[in-house]
Design a protein around this motif. Structure first.
Motif, PDB file in Angstrom:
ATOM      1  N   VAL A 197      68.334  -8.672   9.053  1.00 38.36           N
ATOM      2  CA  VAL A 197      69.346  -9.040   8.056  1.00 38.36           C
ATOM      3  C   VAL A 197      70.678  -9.203   8.782  1.00 38.36           C
ATOM      4  N   PRO A 198      71.003 -10.420   9.242  1.00 42.08           N
ATOM      5  CA  PRO A 198      72.248 -10.616  10.000  1.00 42.08           C
ATOM      6  C   PRO A 198      73.475 -10.332   9.149  1.00 42.08           C
ATOM      7  N   GLY A 199      74.504  -9.807   9.806  1.00 41.71           N
ATOM      8  CA  GLY A 199      75.762  -9.548   9.116  1.00 41.71           C
ATOM      9  C   GLY A 199      76.652 -10.762   9.015  1.00 41.71           C
ATOM     10  N   GLY A 200      76.256 -11.885   9.604  1.00 40.12           N
ATOM     11  CA  GLY A 200      77.012 -13.132   9.540  1.00 40.12           C
ATOM     12  C   GLY A 200      76.101 -14.293   9.861  1.00 40.12           C
ATOM     13  N   GLU A 201      76.521 -15.500   9.426  1.00 36.53           N
ATOM     14  CA  GLU A 201      75.654 -16.671   9.570  1.00 36.53           C
ATOM     15  C   GLU A 201      75.497 -17.108  11.023  1.00 36.53           C
ATOM     16  N   ARG A 202      76.486 -16.818  11.887  1.00 31.85           N
ATOM     17  CA  ARG A 202      76.429 -17.295  13.270  1.00 31.85           C
ATOM     18  C   ARG A 202      76.580 -16.143  14.264  1.00 31.85           C
ATOM     19  N   VAL A 203      76.023 -15.010  13.932  1.00 30.95           N
ATOM     20  CA  VAL A 203      76.122 -13.845  14.804  1.00 30.95           C
ATOM     21  C   VAL A 203      75.389 -14.100  16.116  1.00 30.95           C
ATOM     22  N   ARG A 204      75.994 -13.689  17.219  1.00 31.22           N
ATOM     23  CA  ARG A 204      75.377 -13.815  18.539  1.00 31.22           C
ATOM     24  C   ARG A 204      74.957 -12.435  19.021  1.00 31.22           C
ATOM     25  N   LEU A 205      73.668 -12.289  19.308  1.00 33.65           N
ATOM     26  CA  LEU A 205      73.137 -11.013  19.784  1.00 33.65           C
ATOM     27  C   LEU A 205      73.200 -10.972  21.304  1.00 33.65           C
ATOM     28  N   PRO A 206      73.324  -9.789  21.863  1.00 31.09           N
ATOM     29  CA  PRO A 206      73.397  -9.687  23.333  1.00 31.09           C
ATOM     30  C   PRO A 206      72.057  -9.984  23.973  1.00 31.09           C
ATOM     31  N   GLU A 207      72.111 -10.491  25.180  1.00 27.30           N
ATOM     32  CA  GLU A 207      70.900 -10.749  25.946  1.00 27.30           C
ATOM     33  C   GLU A 207      70.552  -9.532  26.783  1.00 27.30           C
ATOM     34  N   GLY A 208      69.275  -9.390  27.128  1.00 28.44           N
ATOM     35  CA  GLY A 208      68.853  -8.287  27.977  1.00 28.44           C
ATOM     36  C   GLY A 208      68.360  -7.093  27.184  1.00 28.44           C
ATOM     37  N   GLU A 209      68.322  -5.929  27.854  1.00 28.23           N
ATOM     38  CA  GLU A 209      67.788  -4.698  27.292  1.00 28.23           C
ATOM     39  C   GLU A 209      68.858  -3.625  27.214  1.00 28.23           C
ATOM     40  N   PRO A 210      68.676  -2.611  26.345  1.00 26.71           N
ATOM     41  CA  PRO A 210      69.684  -1.549  26.198  1.00 26.71           C
ATOM     42  C   PRO A 210      70.040  -0.856  27.514  1.00 26.71           C
ATOM     43  N   GLN A 211      69.077  -0.669  28.400  1.00 27.43           N
ATOM     44  CA  GLN A 211      69.384  -0.009  29.671  1.00 27.43           C
ATOM     45  C   GLN A 211      70.428  -0.790  30.456  1.00 27.43           C
ATOM     46  N   ALA A 212      70.301  -2.120  30.451  1.00 29.05           N
ATOM     47  CA  ALA A 212      71.277  -2.956  31.163  1.00 29.05           C
ATOM     48  C   ALA A 212      72.631  -2.929  30.471  1.00 29.05           C
ATOM     49  N   TRP A 213      72.643  -2.843  29.147  1.00 32.18           N
ATOM     50  CA  TRP A 213      73.925  -2.812  28.425  1.00 32.18           C
ATOM     51  C   TRP A 213      74.705  -1.541  28.755  1.00 32.18           C
ATOM     52  N   VAL A 214      73.975  -0.417  28.779  1.00 36.33           N
ATOM     53  CA  VAL A 214      74.638   0.848  29.080  1.00 36.33           C
ATOM     54  C   VAL A 214      75.149   0.855  30.520  1.00 36.33           C
ATOM     55  N   ALA A 215      74.342   0.356  31.438  1.00 37.43           N
ATOM     56  CA  ALA A 215      74.785   0.294  32.839  1.00 37.43           C
ATOM     57  C   ALA A 215      76.020  -0.595  32.973  1.00 37.43           C
ATOM     58  N   HIS A 216      76.055  -1.663  32.209  1.00 33.31           N
ATOM     59  CA  HIS A 216      77.216  -2.551  32.242  1.00 33.31           C
ATOM     60  C   HIS A 216      78.468  -1.831  31.750  1.00 33.31           C
ATOM     61  N   CYS A 217      78.342  -1.056  30.680  1.00 30.73           N
ATOM     62  CA  CYS A 217      79.492  -0.301  30.152  1.00 30.73           C
ATOM     63  C   CYS A 217      79.968   0.748  31.161  1.00 30.73           C
ATOM     64  N   VAL A 218      79.041   1.349  31.874  1.00 32.33           N
ATOM     65  CA  VAL A 218      79.425   2.315  32.911  1.00 32.33           C
ATOM     66  C   VAL A 218      80.203   1.611  34.022  1.00 32.33           C
ATOM     67  N   SER A 219      79.755   0.415  34.410  1.00 36.31           N
ATOM     68  CA  SER A 219      80.439  -0.322  35.478  1.00 36.31           C
ATOM     69  C   SER A 219      81.841  -0.751  35.067  1.00 36.31           C
ATOM     70  N   LEU A 220      82.058  -0.948  33.760  1.00 30.96           N
ATOM     71  CA  LEU A 220      83.393  -1.311  33.262  1.00 30.96           C
ATOM     72  C   LEU A 220      84.284  -0.096  33.052  1.00 30.96           C
ATOM     73  N   GLY A 221      83.729   1.092  33.242  1.00 25.94           N
ATOM     74  CA  GLY A 221      84.515   2.310  33.053  1.00 25.94           C
ATOM     75  C   GLY A 221      84.673   2.715  31.607  1.00 25.94           C
ATOM     76  N   MET A 222      83.830   2.200  30.718  1.00 28.57           N
ATOM     77  CA  MET A 222      83.947   2.510  29.299  1.00 28.57           C
ATOM     78  C   MET A 222      83.316   3.849  28.931  1.00 28.57           C
ATOM     79  N   ILE A 223      82.221   4.188  29.583  1.00 26.81           N
ATOM     80  CA  ILE A 223      81.555   5.464  29.329  1.00 26.81           C
ATOM     81  C   ILE A 223      81.172   6.091  30.662  1.00 26.81           C
ATOM     82  N   GLU A 224      80.794   7.358  30.608  1.00 25.55           N
ATOM     83  CA  GLU A 224      80.325   8.075  31.789  1.00 25.55           C
ATOM     84  C   GLU A 224      78.928   8.599  31.522  1.00 25.55           C
TER      85      GLU A 224
END
Length: 820
Positions: free
Chosen positions: A556-583
């Motif tokens: 159930v999309p929250g908008g008509e043109r929503v863009r979902l992220p590519e890849g897997e959750p493990q890669a998303w979390v690693a990306h946030c760590v590399s940006l310094g957003m989480i530890e």
């Protein structure tokens, strides 16, 4: 004297051999694929006979392995060149006899078809400027085709930035069959069709002519609306008319842009390198629809405003993909030394924060915007007014929308279409400044030094940027769809109609911007981590919750043109760590993901970028926090009172909370294991299970919004109707929200931002639950009391008791202060 054919061909070959090594195609439109029918030869058609354009087409065909443009095509009635041009004489626009003969030859041979491919060549994409200097006249790629000297200079100066715009292949036999009606000659009709196509392509790429800034400003003060305002200003101040006219001229020069092709070109190169340095990539989505509208519609770009990067990035992207850079409405605070002149030459025109009390300035600005739109220049402005310090869409300001609507009403020309644009950052440059401004409530004044300090951050990683184009809104069609009788109402009640239309238009555009949001990994991780009690979560649970959120958007999309992220959750979390957003903390029982108090405050900005996408999902999850079992009707009755204000605050469009839609949401929750189906009812998972924890995490994302509404309504209900003003209620509610964050140990200044309470009051007034008397005091009736009674059932007893006690103490203290 006619030059022999062999000499002309020899000169052309010599020019090709000399200039071919210099020519570089900066960008080429997707090359057309000829039809599968090999018996239909390809003929390229140019707007005119310029040798430079013919040379460019031959090189284009050779380098991209297209059918050659220097061959001859054999037809039953003779041989024809594979490269044709529409006009024989650029000044008089007479059609080429060679092309006319080709069309007639194909018309007389029905068994033989030819594919026409119109090609437009741009040498530098520079629009014509009125009263231009000698150098500009020599080098401009303008509307009329210039003399040989000018073309030669154009080729030399712009040889490395040539653009080719081939159109789609068109069957000539198909065109002949389409236009040969009642025995009429199809030749002029086909050539007019080609002329319109060339005109549209040129207008799309280089826009209309650019008037010299001084010429444009002097024209402004001669327009009837401005002259009337000049007369009124002179009479009001009891001063000579000439003095008021000079003031109008001064306003015009203060406002008007001074778009410069060399500056645009330099900025294009510099900004391209800057984006490579700052970002891992700039992703653009749903651009094709905008490209199709450019050239035939007046375009008004309305992006969300999250950063100073917004207008630079959007102009760069549009120019890179072949569209003319828009004229951009910028705040006068940016018209500062060094920065202001540069922005003005890049297309910025400056406006004051308020026009109040200065009718002359308002008339000059209105006329300037009208002239831009009337000429067909693309325009860009931010309907929010300023940058969003909270990360969410701000309520639209009516000023620019009202002026655009007024301009369109004054003269209906080409269709006027708004282009909503969502810009999503994984890391925004001004993040620390936003936190400071939310805490102090003070906005620092811009200065060149402060803006240049941003360069210190160039070595930091900033992830990707997503630019998504929302569903375009064509003004005339939208008005007809809203109310077919709007023209009559606009005549009979112009002020009331304009006020309501601007409000509805602003909400619609904001909703379409939100509906095109991109879910970045940073925003998703922020949403999950901020839903925990102590901003720490098991990393494995974080992975599963991220996957759940994305899966719910697929259901159930929250908008008509929503863009979902590519890849897997493990890669998303690693990306946030590399940006310094989480530890991430390694523990013997499993890794943990955590954020500091300071970083948690920053993450609220990124969470708010996509909060609206999960408003309905989170509201359903929150309803099951204090209710173990519900059917669709019970759930609807429970959350329906909160939905209209939530929809208004988060700009969720006109979606109604229907039973069918709720059932889809409940089925999606069941598919992801967040709820269990029990006949006609749904029940939450058992306590101490991971599914129950994931449901709780999702519900907590909407809790701050619901708490703010509960605090405001509870405070209002403790006073009789007509006892509180808007400002008093908003301030008292803000103080309660700030106190609640301190008691809970939260570092979240966004939670008690007074603009959120003002927006909530606007929503309640729009729904008709609140209204003000002539003295400014608020009134309500039983409907609002009933809505609060229903909303209490959403909160668990402990939380409800805490919020109720806080409002009671606040009201007692306020009354004691009044008695003193």
């Amino acid at each position: 004297m006619t030059v022999p054919t062999f000499l002309r061909r020899g000169a052309a070959r010599a020019a090709e051999a000399l200039l071919a090594p210099l020519i570089r195609f900066r960008s080429v439109e997707p090359l057309p694929e000829p039809e599968a029918d090999d018996t239909a030869p390809v003929v390229y058609v140019l707007p005119g006979p310029a040798l430079s354009d013919r040379l460019a087409v031959r090189l284009l065909c050779r380098r991209h392995e297209l059918p050659r443009a220097d061959r001859r095509i054999i037809l039953p009635e003779g041989h024809h060149e594979a490269l044709q041009w529409l006009h024989r004489d650029s000044g008089q626009k007479r059609y080429s006899p060679s092309l006319s003969n080709l069309i007639r030859a194909v018309a007389h041979a029905p068994e033989q078809d030819v594919q026409l491919i119109p090609v437009t060549i741009f040498w530098g994409r520079m629009p014509e400027r009125e009263a231009a200097g000698a150098w500009r006249l020599l080098t401009a790629d303008d509307w009329p085709l210039g003399g040989r000297l000018r073309r030669l200079m154009t080729m030399i100066v712009n040889a490395r930035i040539v653009e080719a715009r081939p159109g789609e292949p068109v069957s000539l036999q198909g065109l002949i069959a389409r236009y040969a009606i009642n025995g009429r000659d199809p030749v002029p009709r086909i050539q007019r069709l080609l002329r319109r196509d060339f005109h549209r392509t040129r207008r799309q790429a280089i826009g209309p002519d650019l008037s010299h800034r001084r010429t444009l400003v002097h024209r402004l003060v001669q327009r009837p609306n401005v002259t009337t305002a000049i007369d009124a200003a002179a009479q009001e101040r009891q001063q000579p008319r000439r003095r008021a006219e000079r003031r109008a001229l001064r306003y015009g020069f203060e406002i008007a842009s001074n778009m410069s092709w060399p500056v645009l070109r330099i900025l294009y190169q510099l900004l391209g390198r800057l984006w490579q340095q700052l970002y891992d990539g700039v992703r653009m989505h749903d651009f094709e629809e905008v490209e199709a509208l450019a050239g035939s519609h007046e375009l008004v770009y309305v992006p969300c405003h999250r950063s100073h990067i917004d207008y630079l990035l959007l102009s760069w992207l549009l120019y890179r993909h072949g569209l003319m850079a828009p004229h951009i409405a910028a705040g006068r605070n940016l018209d500062m030394p060094l920065i202001g002149p540069l922005l003005r030459r890049a297309g910025a025109f400056f406006m004051r924060r308020t026009f109040r009390g200065n009718r002359l300035y308002s008339a000059v600005f209105n006329e300037y915007l009208h002239q831009l739109l009337l000429a067909g220049h693309p325009v860009e402005y931010f309907i929010e007014g300023g940058r969003s310090r909270t990360g969410r869409m701000l309520p639209p300001k009516p000023g620019m929308l009202a002026m655009t609507l007024g301009s369109w009403q004054r003269r209906h020309g080409r269709p006027l279409t708004f282009i909503p644009v969502y810009i999503g950052y994984e890391k925004v440059l001004e993040s620390s400044a936003y936190i400071r401004e939310l805490r102090t409530g003070n906005k620092r004044r811009e200065s060149p030094l402060r803006l240049l300090r941003v360069l210190r951050h160039l070595r930091q990683p900033f992830g990707q940027v997503h630019v998504s184009f929302g569903e375009p809104l064509t003004l005339g069609l939208w008005l007809d769809d809203q109310a077919p009788d709007w023209r009559q109402r606009a005549r009979e009640q112009p002020e009331a109609w304009r006020r309501e239309t601007i409000t509805d238009l602003g909400f619609e555009l904001a909703s379409r911007i939100n509906a095109a949001a991109s879910m970045t990994p940073v925003a998703l991780v922020a949403m999950v981590v901020l839903g925990t009690s102590h901003r720490t979560i098991e990393t494995t649970l974080l992975y599963r919750q991220l996957a759940t959120l994305v899966a719910l958007q697929r259901h159930v999309p929250g908008g008509e043109r929503v863009r979902l992220p590519e890849g897997e959750p493990q890669a998303w979390v690693a990306h946030c760590v590399s940006l310094g957003m989480i530890e991430q903390l390694d523990q013997s029982l499993g890794a943990l993901s955590t954020v500091s108090s300071e970083q948690a405050t920053l993450l609220t900005w990124y969470r708010n970028n996509i909060l609206h996408l999960f408003a309905a999902h989170a509201l359903v999850a929150f309803a099951f926090r204090n209710n173990s079992r519900l059917d669709a009707h019970e759930l609807h009755e429970l959350i329906a009172p909160a939905w209209p204000t939530l929809r208004q605050e988060l700009f969720l469009g006109h979606r109604e909370l229907s039973l069918d839609w709720l059932t889809r949401l409940l089925d999606a929750f069941t598919a992801e294991g967040l709820l269990e189906r029990d006949g006609t009812r749904w029940k939450r998972p058992a306590a101490h299970t991971e599914a129950r924890e994931r449901l709780h995490l999702l519900g907590r994302t909407i809790q701050p919004t619901l708490e703010r509404g509960f605090l405001l309504l509870s405070t209002l209900m403790r006073y009789p109707p007509g006892q509180l003003t808007r400002d008093a209620l908003a301030e008292q509610s803000r103080q309660l929200a700030e106190r609640l964050t301190l008691l809970q140990g939260l570092n979240a200044p966004e939670y008690f931002d007074q603009r959120l309470f003002s927006g909530l009051l606007d929503s309640l007034e729009t729904q008709g639950w609140l209204w003000s008397d002539h003295n400014g005091y608020l009134h309500f009736d039983e409907r609002l009391i009933e809505a609060l009674r229903h909303s209490r059932l959403l909160f668990d007893p402990e939380l409800r008791h805490r919020l109720t006690q806080m409002t009671a103490r606040s009201t007692t203290a306020d009354q004691a202060t009044k008695e003193e």
